[in-house]
Scaffold this active site. Structure first.
Site: not given
Length: 319
Positions: A158, A237, A266, A284
């Protein structure tokens, strides 16, 4: 930009994705590009000895053994909000400052997270494919789906992004809970554990900052707790999710849906996802908007200016 410097300081661009920054740097700095040196030893024996700052994409790994061979290095300026590719404690111990673009794209990432949630939950991508394939007929229609009102959203982490996601989904009249290892002052309820949060959520949105201790925190057990009707959204991520367990659960039906903007490797390999059902995937792009990118670049330039003029850094990690 630095003022009254006798010569342009040496600055290193660490990754090809940062190439657009080169023209913005060249008026004040001598710019080196790490990808021009396939042999890093040759770089370290040459220009690397003079480099004083690295402009970096924070999710990419910077090897400590390379940094340790750069005797004048004093700053790693991450253009990104994340800095998980940088060993910050090691840098601090070696008098290397680290900066990042804290909070600047939180709203954009949250918008994307909500977009992924909507696209997956309401079958928007599937509907698009059906229509284009000529499968919208009176005889063959998409099955109706549940609405979002009253559904429970669990937010993992959060921080700036998690808070922004919470505000957005509350506008959909959804119920919000959250979990992170450390408590914080907020009116929103914190689950007793990540597993409990997943078990009590219809949608689990991953917004946590990755570190050395939370790899694969979204484990097989957490995925199964979210369940066959649940939706996992990840805009943080790829390393935070056990991707093998996720794919297995989607194929087996022990997880309902996944909507992902980030991946363990990635760019993600298409073959890995081609036969994985009930997914919405984006490359992404959550935090990369024409609004946030200039702000992040400008903050990076300001951190460089501050460093080379001996002023307090604008956005140090942990600052």
């Amino acid at each position: 930009m630095p003022k009254a410097l006798a010569e342009k300081p040496d600055v290193l661009l660490s990754h090809e994705m940062l190439m657009p920054l080169q023209p913005l740097l060249e008026s004040a700095y001598t710019v080196h590009r790490l990808w021009d040196y396939p042999d890093h030893l040759a770089f370290l024996d040459g220009p690397g000895r003079g480099v004083r700052a690295i402009v970096h994409a924070g999710e990419m790994s910077l090897a400590r053994d390379m940094l340790s061979e750069m005797p004048r290095l004093g700053l790693i300026a991450c253009v990104s909000v994340g800095y998980d590719g940088v060993d910050v404690p090691w840098c601090k111990a070696h008098s290397i400052s680290v900066t990042h673009s804290t909070g600047l794209n939180a709203g954009d990432v949250a918008d994307h997270a909500v977009g992924l949630m909507l696209a997956a939950w309401r079958g928007i991508v599937e509907g698009d494919h059906r229509l284009r394939a000529g499968r919208w007929t009176h005889a063959e229609r998409m099955s109706p789906r549940h609405g979002l009102r009253g559904r429970k959203v669990g937010i993992v982490g959060l921080g700036h992004i998690g808070e922004a996601v919470a505000r957005r989904v509350e506008a959909f009249e959804m119920k919000v809970a959250w979990w992170a290892p450390r408590a914080k002052e907020t009116e929103r309820p914190r689950a007793e554990s990540l597993l409990a949060l997943a078990r009590d959520s219809d949608v689990l949105v991953v917004c946590a900052r990755p570190d050395a201790f939370n790899r694969h925190m979204i484990s097989k057990a957490v995925i199964e707790a979210l369940g066959p009707q649940g939706l996992l959204v990840n805009v943080a991520r790829g390393s935070l999710v056990d991707e093998d367990a996720l794919i297995e659960a989607l194929k087996a039906g022990t997880l309902g849906m996944a909507a992902l903007d980030v991946f363990e490797q990635e760019p993600a390999k298409p073959a890995r996802w081609v036969d994985v059902p009930h997914t919405v995937l984006t490359p992404h792009t959550a935090g990369a908007t024409l609004d946030s990118i200039p702000a992040m670049v400008n903050l990076t330039l300001e951190n460089l200016r501050c460093y080379f003029n001996g002023e307090p850094l604008a956005s140090p990690v942990g600052g």
